[in-house]
Design a protein around this motif. Structure first.
Motif, short mmCIF file in Angstrom:
data_model
loop_
_atom_site.label_atom_id
_atom_site.label_comp_id
_atom_site.label_asym_id
_atom_site.label_seq_id
_atom_site.Cartn_x
_atom_site.Cartn_y
_atom_site.Cartn_z
N UNK A 1 0.85 -1.18 0.00
CA UNK A 1 0.00 0.00 0.00
C UNK A 1 0.89 1.24 0.00
N UNK A 2 0.57 2.18 -0.86
CA UNK A 2 1.31 3.44 -0.93
C UNK A 2 0.34 4.58 -0.68
N UNK A 3 0.74 5.54 0.17
CA UNK A 3 -0.19 6.59 0.55
C UNK A 3 0.52 7.92 0.75
N UNK A 4 -0.27 8.99 0.66
CA UNK A 4 0.17 10.28 1.17
C UNK A 4 -1.04 11.02 1.70
N UNK A 5 -0.82 11.80 2.75
CA UNK A 5 -1.90 12.48 3.44
C UNK A 5 -1.52 13.92 3.73
N UNK A 6 -2.52 14.80 3.74
CA UNK A 6 -2.29 16.20 4.07
C UNK A 6 -3.59 16.77 4.63
N UNK A 7 -3.45 17.65 5.64
CA UNK A 7 -4.65 18.24 6.20
C UNK A 7 -4.38 19.12 7.40
N UNK A 8 -5.37 19.92 7.80
CA UNK A 8 -5.23 20.82 8.95
C UNK A 8 -5.50 20.10 10.26
N UNK A 9 -5.10 20.76 11.36
CA UNK A 9 -5.34 20.19 12.67
C UNK A 9 -5.41 21.26 13.74
N UNK A 10 -6.03 20.90 14.85
CA UNK A 10 -6.15 21.81 15.99
C UNK A 10 -6.12 21.00 17.27
N UNK A 11 -5.74 21.65 18.35
CA UNK A 11 -5.68 20.94 19.61
C UNK A 11 -5.46 21.85 20.79
N UNK A 12 -5.06 21.24 21.90
CA UNK A 12 -4.87 21.98 23.14
C UNK A 12 -3.77 21.31 23.95
N UNK A 13 -3.01 22.13 24.67
CA UNK A 13 -1.95 21.65 25.56
C UNK A 13 -2.12 22.30 26.92
N UNK A 14 -1.85 21.54 27.98
CA UNK A 14 -2.03 22.08 29.33
C UNK A 14 -1.02 21.44 30.27
N UNK A 15 -0.48 22.25 31.17
CA UNK A 15 0.38 21.76 32.24
C UNK A 15 -0.25 22.10 33.58
N UNK A 16 -0.49 21.07 34.37
CA UNK A 16 -1.02 21.24 35.73
C UNK A 16 0.14 21.15 36.70
N UNK A 17 0.32 22.17 37.53
CA UNK A 17 1.45 22.25 38.46
C UNK A 17 0.96 22.14 39.89
N UNK A 18 1.62 21.29 40.68
CA UNK A 18 1.30 21.11 42.08
C UNK A 18 2.49 21.56 42.93
N UNK A 19 2.26 22.56 43.78
CA UNK A 19 3.28 23.07 44.70
C UNK A 19 4.55 23.47 43.95
N UNK A 20 4.39 24.07 42.78
CA UNK A 20 5.47 24.62 41.95
C UNK A 20 6.39 23.58 41.33
N UNK A 21 6.56 22.42 41.93
CA UNK A 21 7.59 21.47 41.49
C UNK A 21 7.05 20.26 40.73
N UNK A 22 5.91 19.74 41.12
CA UNK A 22 5.37 18.54 40.48
C UNK A 22 4.40 18.95 39.37
N UNK A 23 4.49 18.28 38.23
CA UNK A 23 3.68 18.71 37.09
C UNK A 23 3.19 17.54 36.27
N UNK A 24 2.12 17.79 35.54
CA UNK A 24 1.55 16.85 34.58
C UNK A 24 1.18 17.62 33.33
N UNK A 25 1.80 17.26 32.21
CA UNK A 25 1.57 17.94 30.94
C UNK A 25 0.87 17.00 29.96
N UNK A 26 -0.19 17.49 29.35
CA UNK A 26 -0.89 16.74 28.32
C UNK A 26 -1.15 17.60 27.10
#
Length: 361
Positions: free
Chosen positions: A231-256
């Motif tokens: 199978x041979x393919x090529x794809x093209x298209x637009x995209x959108x999303x969101x990023x967020x970092x949750x910080x706990x007590x300045x030092x611990x973090x979770x980024x998605x």
């Protein structure tokens, strides 16, 4: 020879993207103003070097999915865990790793994979870019024992090849308060929770092929693409999303972070009798990032997962090909102040790369 050309293409594309993200619009680079940010949300270390040690595992897997009954064949490469070291200064990052093949006790049962896995992730202040050059040969079928001969642990396909090149580029709208670098490059420190919307697009070209049909004969009655060998393919298209970092007590973090892309997919399939079929379809794709860890003024440690899911259409609506590329990583890093001749050389580099300098407001 093919991998050499692919490597050169990857390097050339990476250089073009870096130039696009870092070249000032004015004629004089020295007059370019630093990009402002809110220093109450994150702190930068433009004069410090970030050194790191890491363990990582890259992958490019292939799924053949029957959309009618939701059955899936999952081909996985026999990649080893890597251990390495790296360094970051400003926008420049270099990582070097070596494989640890003795870690996986089932390694020999999974066949041999030859791969050239080129992944470059560029985190500029207002942009995030990803470049891919995936060249894999040799896969095994998961789970253990599926379609395997009685005397074998795994069904292996040393002839199966998956090759894909392409990239994605997204605009980061809240660069004043949100930092990708804090999570992925460890040269910044996110002190307060913040997020940002993303908008951009992607483009890919790839091939999937084997010396015989991609579907094992045992499952020929289950999957509609039982006669497809390429199978041979090529794809093209637009995209959108969101990023967020949750910080706990300045030092611990979770980024998605996640971006959803709506691509036009151009697919051409070749069957074992050399007949071919071509079709244009719509493909929803996904790029995601996840990091959890600890950050401070000098030390940082985290576990990260980057993933890119490219869904490729087919000649009918009964099945799809899904190419998943990514990297798992455990990182421990420390920032330190360069001295002596190294400090002098870096100052000279700063004059030529003004984007390294940052300014908090």
């Amino acid at each position: 020879m093919q991998q050499s050309r692919a490597c050169l293409l990857f390097v050339f594309t990476s250089v073009l993207l870096i130039m696009a993200l870092s070249t000032p619009m004015s004629v004089s680079a020295q007059r370019r103003k630093p990009v402002p940010f809110d220093s109450s949300y994150y702190q930068t270390y433009p004069k410090l070097i970030t050194g790191r040690v890491f363990f990582s595992q890259k992958y490019t897997s292939l799924r053949l999915r029957n959309t009618d009954n939701n059955r899936t064949l999952h081909y996985q490469p026999n990649n080893a865990l890597n251990a390495g070291v790296g360094v970051t200064y400003g926008i420049l990052t270099l990582n070097v790793g070596v494989p640890l093949r003795f870690v996986d006790p089932d390694n020999k049962d999974k066949g041999k994979t030859r791969s050239l896995d080129l992944q470059s992730h560029i985190y500029a202040r207002k942009w995030v870019g990803d470049i891919f050059g995936q060249f894999y040969k040799g896969y095994y079928l998961r789970p253990k024992g599926k379609a395997a001969a009685p005397d074998e642990a795994y069904y292996t396909r040393p002839d199966l090849k998956v090759q894909m090149i392409g990239g994605a580029l997204y605009r980061l709208f809240n660069s004043r308060q949100f930092s990708y670098r804090a999570a992925f490059l460890q040269n910044e420190w996110q002190k307060k929770s913040a997020g940002s919307f993303l908008l951009g697009g992607e483009v890919y070209y790839g091939t999937i092929r084997g010396d015989s049909a991609l579907v094992p004969s045992e499952y020929a009655d289950v999957f509609p693409q039982q006669d497809v060998r390429k199978a041979r393919f090529w794809e093209v298209g637009p995209g959108a999303g969101y990023a967020y970092t949750w910080v706990l007590k300045k030092h611990f973090f979770l980024t998605g972070s996640a971006t959803v892309n709506g691509d036009l997919s151009f697919i051409k399939e070749f069957e074992e009798d050399n007949t071919s079929r071509t079709r244009v379809t719509f493909s929803p794709n996904l790029i995601f990032r996840a990091v959890v860890g600890y950050n401070s003024d000098t030390w940082t440690a985290n576990i990260s997962w980057f993933g890119n899911r490219v869904s490729v259409g087919s000649a009918t609506d009964d099945y799809r090909y899904i190419v998943s590329t990514g990297n798992y990583r455990l990182t421990v890093a420390k920032r330190f102040n360069p001295k002596g001749i190294l400090r002098k050389r870096l100052r000279n580099a700063e004059e030529k790369l003004p984007i390294i300098s940052t300014e908090g407001k």
